[in-house]
Scaffold this active site. Sequence first.
Site, short mmCIF file in Angstrom:
data_model
loop_
_atom_site.label_atom_id
_atom_site.label_comp_id
_atom_site.label_asym_id
_atom_site.label_seq_id
_atom_site.Cartn_x
_atom_site.Cartn_y
_atom_site.Cartn_z
N ASN A 123 39.32 34.58 39.26
CA ASN A 123 38.78 33.50 40.10
C ASN A 123 37.26 33.48 40.07
O ASN A 123 36.59 33.49 41.08
CB ASN A 123 39.32 33.58 41.54
CG ASN A 123 39.04 34.89 42.22
OD1 ASN A 123 38.93 35.92 41.56
ND2 ASN A 123 38.92 34.87 43.53
N HIS B 243 48.70 42.20 47.15
CA HIS B 243 48.37 42.51 48.55
C HIS B 243 49.44 42.13 49.59
O HIS B 243 49.22 41.28 50.44
CB HIS B 243 47.02 41.92 48.95
CG HIS B 243 46.70 40.55 48.38
ND1 HIS B 243 47.54 39.48 48.53
CD2 HIS B 243 45.65 40.12 47.66
CE1 HIS B 243 46.99 38.43 47.92
NE2 HIS B 243 45.84 38.80 47.38
N HIS C 94 43.74 45.37 40.73
CA HIS C 94 43.22 44.16 41.38
C HIS C 94 41.78 44.34 41.83
O HIS C 94 41.52 44.91 42.89
CB HIS C 94 44.13 43.86 42.59
CG HIS C 94 43.91 42.53 43.23
ND1 HIS C 94 44.93 41.86 43.88
CD2 HIS C 94 42.83 41.74 43.34
CE1 HIS C 94 44.47 40.72 44.37
NE2 HIS C 94 43.18 40.62 44.05
N ASP D 36 41.97 45.31 45.65
CA ASP D 36 41.50 43.94 45.88
C ASP D 36 39.99 43.96 46.19
O ASP D 36 39.53 43.27 47.10
CB ASP D 36 42.29 43.25 46.99
CG ASP D 36 42.07 41.74 47.01
OD1 ASP D 36 41.37 41.22 46.10
OD2 ASP D 36 42.58 41.08 47.92
N HIS E 196 49.33 35.55 44.10
CA HIS E 196 48.82 35.55 45.48
C HIS E 196 49.78 34.67 46.26
O HIS E 196 49.79 33.45 46.12
CB HIS E 196 47.39 34.99 45.52
CG HIS E 196 46.82 34.93 46.91
ND1 HIS E 196 45.59 35.48 47.22
CD2 HIS E 196 47.30 34.43 48.07
CE1 HIS E 196 45.36 35.30 48.52
NE2 HIS E 196 46.38 34.66 49.06
N HIS F 228 37.66 42.29 41.78
CA HIS F 228 36.84 41.12 41.49
C HIS F 228 35.43 41.62 41.22
O HIS F 228 34.64 41.80 42.16
CB HIS F 228 36.82 40.16 42.68
CG HIS F 228 38.18 39.69 43.12
ND1 HIS F 228 38.73 38.51 42.68
CD2 HIS F 228 39.10 40.24 43.95
CE1 HIS F 228 39.94 38.35 43.22
NE2 HIS F 228 40.19 39.40 44.00
N PHE F 229 35.12 41.88 39.97
CA PHE F 229 33.76 42.32 39.63
C PHE F 229 32.87 41.13 39.29
O PHE F 229 31.72 41.31 38.93
CB PHE F 229 33.79 43.32 38.46
CG PHE F 229 34.37 44.67 38.81
CD1 PHE F 229 34.53 45.06 40.13
CD2 PHE F 229 34.74 45.55 37.82
CE1 PHE F 229 35.07 46.31 40.45
CE2 PHE F 229 35.26 46.80 38.12
CZ PHE F 229 35.43 47.18 39.44
N ARG F 230 33.47 39.94 39.36
CA ARG F 230 32.74 38.68 39.23
C ARG F 230 32.10 38.50 37.86
O ARG F 230 32.70 38.02 36.96
CB ARG F 230 31.66 38.54 40.32
CG ARG F 230 32.14 38.92 41.70
CD ARG F 230 33.04 37.88 42.31
NE ARG F 230 33.31 38.17 43.71
CZ ARG F 230 34.36 37.70 44.37
NH1 ARG F 230 35.24 36.95 43.77
NH2 ARG F 230 34.53 38.00 45.63
ZN LIG Z 1 41.98 39.41 45.14
#
Ligand SMILES: [Zn+2]
Length: 443
Positions: free
Chosen positions: A108, A241, A73, A307, A192, A75-77
Amino acid sequence: MPVRSRHHRPLAERPPPPSQVLIGRTLQHGKIRAVEVGLGESGEIVAVGRSISGGRRHDLGEAVLLPAAVDLHVHFRSPDARVEGENWSSGTIQAALGGVGTVGEMPNANPAVSTASRLVERAERGRGRLAVDMVLFGALVRARDVAALGRVAGALKLYLAPTTGIDDPVDQDEAGELLRSAASTGLAVTVHAEDPAHFRPLGNATNPVEWDSARPLEAEEAAVERLLRNVPPSLRLHIAHVTSARVSERLRAAGHSFEVSPHHLLLHGRPSDGARFKVNPPLRSETERARLWEELTLGRVPCVASDHAPHDPEEKEGPFSLAPAGVPGVGTLLPLLLARARRGELSLSVLVQAACERPSLWFGVPGGRLLPGHRGGVIAVDFRRIERFHASRFPSSCGWSPFEGSEMIFPVEHWRGGERIVEGGEYTGRPTGSIVRPEYARN
Ligand SMILES: [Zn+2]
């Protein structure tokens, strides 16, 4: 705990000779022993034993050899541009430094990665920029997009609550239809799980304790209960999470996979803290945190995952209610927990199962174990090299961490694909990582 993928390649009768041999110690049957690990031409493990002949020899002395971790998990965007302080290059270099050999990149982005074409376009833009391997999540938004998305994604994600980058989560009726479509792809689905019906007005919160009251544990419990009632039997369900021992027990009893993040294991909500400690779901009370930590130490938590959400410090400085939720953590996931293992607070074999073995099985990607036939990376950890962490250690322009000043143990070396990508604790690799998909999805 669901384990449905075999991911080591059966060896031929006579394994190929190693091209390199790593000499150190390892954890075998719960004990630390001297070991030699033979790596083949492309980095696959061809032999593990007391003495292996052939190949170039690398003596790592007292260092303990472990499988590289898999972080389910992050988020490297952005694949290629500097967005929110991070991109796929800086993110995967942090992963490499922290002993993580595969990351799961969440969908996301803006716009959300909810169609096959968006996912393929991102994969193309990221080509040649990855220091480690990456599994790309697709977002479950419209049922009609799911079959095509499932043919290119490595895993799927469903958001039941608004969070940073997701203003408009799916409602419960849509969720049922999406999960049925997702089940037919065969891919692992991360949810989530918070039920917004249990949220109080979020705009009033000014600190992490008030944030916890606004998005209380009941919201998480309600979302999980409803999911468990409606989950299609063939769905490979994983809850992101998890913040409480009660939810952990419930999911374990139901036989579903889940992950716990270091911030929920090691930090609790304090009224004196600001938006840097704003995360979704929120940091809970010290009592909840301690119980969750105990779940991990007892081997009851299948997976740990960071995360990693690398928001710029300026974004976290503003009013609490407007600040984005999330903390960076891909590079500190394993080093934080290795330091706890060294202090005797966590068994190393429990940690290796939760950080390496089970996440690797869950994603259906190679690695997670030091056994002949496995193709994941290998890290070397010198437990005498404890350091006080400063975020400046990493190349990210994010530049801060909720664990600033904490004791950590970083790998001294990290081997992937037959190359040493971390040497003396510094990144020395090249961007040879790939986008990977589960082995079970390839046929
Ligand atoms: Zn996340």
